[in-house]
Motif scaffolding. Structure first.
Motif, PDB file in Angstrom:
ATOM      1  N   SER A  92      19.266 -15.012  -5.113  1.00  0.00           N
ATOM      2  CA  SER A  92      18.304 -16.112  -5.200  1.00  0.00           C
ATOM      3  C   SER A  92      18.464 -17.073  -4.029  1.00  0.00           C
ATOM      4  O   SER A  92      17.470 -17.533  -3.445  1.00  0.00           O
ATOM      5  N   ALA A  93      19.698 -17.370  -3.663  1.00  0.00           N
ATOM      6  CA  ALA A  93      19.948 -18.240  -2.508  1.00  0.00           C
ATOM      7  C   ALA A  93      19.449 -17.580  -1.225  1.00  0.00           C
ATOM      8  O   ALA A  93      18.829 -18.243  -0.378  1.00  0.00           O
ATOM      9  N   ILE A  94      19.687 -16.295  -1.096  1.00  0.00           N
ATOM     10  CA  ILE A  94      19.202 -15.553   0.082  1.00  0.00           C
ATOM     11  C   ILE A  94      17.686 -15.626   0.149  1.00  0.00           C
ATOM     12  O   ILE A  94      17.110 -15.883   1.213  1.00  0.00           O
ATOM     13  N   ASN A  95      17.025 -15.417  -0.980  1.00  0.00           N
ATOM     14  CA  ASN A  95      15.561 -15.474  -1.019  1.00  0.00           C
ATOM     15  C   ASN A  95      15.052 -16.857  -0.620  1.00  0.00           C
ATOM     16  O   ASN A  95      14.066 -16.979   0.122  1.00  0.00           O
ATOM     17  N   SER A  96      15.720 -17.904  -1.100  1.00  0.00           N
ATOM     18  CA  SER A  96      15.332 -19.275  -0.736  1.00  0.00           C
ATOM     19  C   SER A  96      15.484 -19.502   0.758  1.00  0.00           C
ATOM     20  O   SER A  96      14.626 -20.119   1.397  1.00  0.00           O
ATOM     21  N   LEU A  97      16.567 -19.001   1.321  1.00  0.00           N
ATOM     22  CA  LEU A  97      16.779 -19.163   2.757  1.00  0.00           C
ATOM     23  C   LEU A  97      15.749 -18.383   3.570  1.00  0.00           C
ATOM     24  O   LEU A  97      15.292 -18.859   4.619  1.00  0.00           O
ATOM     25  N   GLN A  98      15.362 -17.212   3.088  1.00  0.00           N
ATOM     26  CA  GLN A  98      14.345 -16.436   3.795  1.00  0.00           C
ATOM     27  C   GLN A  98      12.993 -17.154   3.759  1.00  0.00           C
ATOM     28  O   GLN A  98      12.278 -17.181   4.765  1.00  0.00           O
ATOM     29  N   SER A 131      14.155 -31.824   1.366  1.00  0.00           N
ATOM     30  CA  SER A 131      13.589 -31.970   0.027  1.00  0.00           C
ATOM     31  C   SER A 131      13.445 -30.659  -0.735  1.00  0.00           C
ATOM     32  O   SER A 131      13.534 -30.656  -1.961  1.00  0.00           O
ATOM     33  N   ASN A 132      13.193 -29.590  -0.039  1.00  0.00           N
ATOM     34  CA  ASN A 132      12.858 -28.338  -0.720  1.00  0.00           C
ATOM     35  C   ASN A 132      13.934 -27.268  -0.647  1.00  0.00           C
ATOM     36  O   ASN A 132      14.157 -26.553  -1.614  1.00  0.00           O
ATOM     37  N   ILE A 133      14.592 -27.142   0.464  1.00  0.00           N
ATOM     38  CA  ILE A 133      15.491 -26.005   0.643  1.00  0.00           C
ATOM     39  C   ILE A 133      16.819 -26.224  -0.060  1.00  0.00           C
ATOM     40  O   ILE A 133      17.244 -25.404  -0.863  1.00  0.00           O
ATOM     41  N   GLN A 134      17.463 -27.327   0.219  1.00  0.00           N
ATOM     42  CA  GLN A 134      18.787 -27.528  -0.363  1.00  0.00           C
ATOM     43  C   GLN A 134      18.757 -27.483  -1.893  1.00  0.00           C
ATOM     44  O   GLN A 134      19.565 -26.784  -2.497  1.00  0.00           O
ATOM     45  N   PRO A 135      17.819 -28.177  -2.560  1.00  0.00           N
ATOM     46  CA  PRO A 135      17.800 -28.092  -4.033  1.00  0.00           C
ATOM     47  C   PRO A 135      17.519 -26.676  -4.542  1.00  0.00           C
ATOM     48  O   PRO A 135      18.041 -26.274  -5.582  1.00  0.00           O
ATOM     49  N   ASN A 136      16.717 -25.919  -3.820  1.00  0.00           N
ATOM     50  CA  ASN A 136      16.370 -24.567  -4.265  1.00  0.00           C
ATOM     51  C   ASN A 136      17.499 -23.568  -4.082  1.00  0.00           C
ATOM     52  O   ASN A 136      17.459 -22.483  -4.666  1.00  0.00           O
ATOM     53  N   LEU A 137      18.488 -23.905  -3.282  1.00  0.00           N
ATOM     54  CA  LEU A 137      19.618 -22.993  -3.109  1.00  0.00           C
ATOM     55  C   LEU A 137      20.470 -22.916  -4.365  1.00  0.00           C
ATOM     56  O   LEU A 137      21.160 -21.938  -4.598  1.00  0.00           O
TER      57      LEU A 137
END
Length: 92
Positions: free
Chosen positions: A25-31, A66-72
């Motif tokens: 899930s973290a990988i997907n968020s980073l992609q 705002s979006n990336i860090q929380p989604n990790l």
């Protein structure tokens, strides 16, 4: 009926699977973040003035923060790391 060792192995496998899912899930968020960042890079390249480029940079920074860090969900990754450490200790 499952004995204690079999039950422990089932629980351990579940902990491993959850950890792997959280990592993916973290990988997907980073992609997704990489794609979004490329969109901002294109907007930067197409900006006509440095003022517009500065605004694009501001939007990109805001998006990253705002979006990336929380989604990790680093909290869930840390939980899985702790659960895996507990498994190691219990198997020692």
């Amino acid at each position: 009926m499952l004995d204690n060792k079999e039950l422990q192995e089932i629980v351990a496998q579940q902990v491993r699977e959850i950890a792997k899912e959280r990592l993916q899930s973290a990988i997907n968020s980073l992609q997704r973040a990489m794609y979004d960042s490329e969109v901002y890079a294109d907007k930067f390249d197409n900006a006509g003035t440095d003022y517009e480029r500065g605004k694009v940079m501001n939007y990109a920074i805001n998006h990253l923060y705002s979006n990336i860090q929380p989604n990790l969900r680093i909290d869930l990754l840390a939980d899985s790391q702790a659960d895996l450490a507990k498994l190691e200790v219990s198997n020692a």
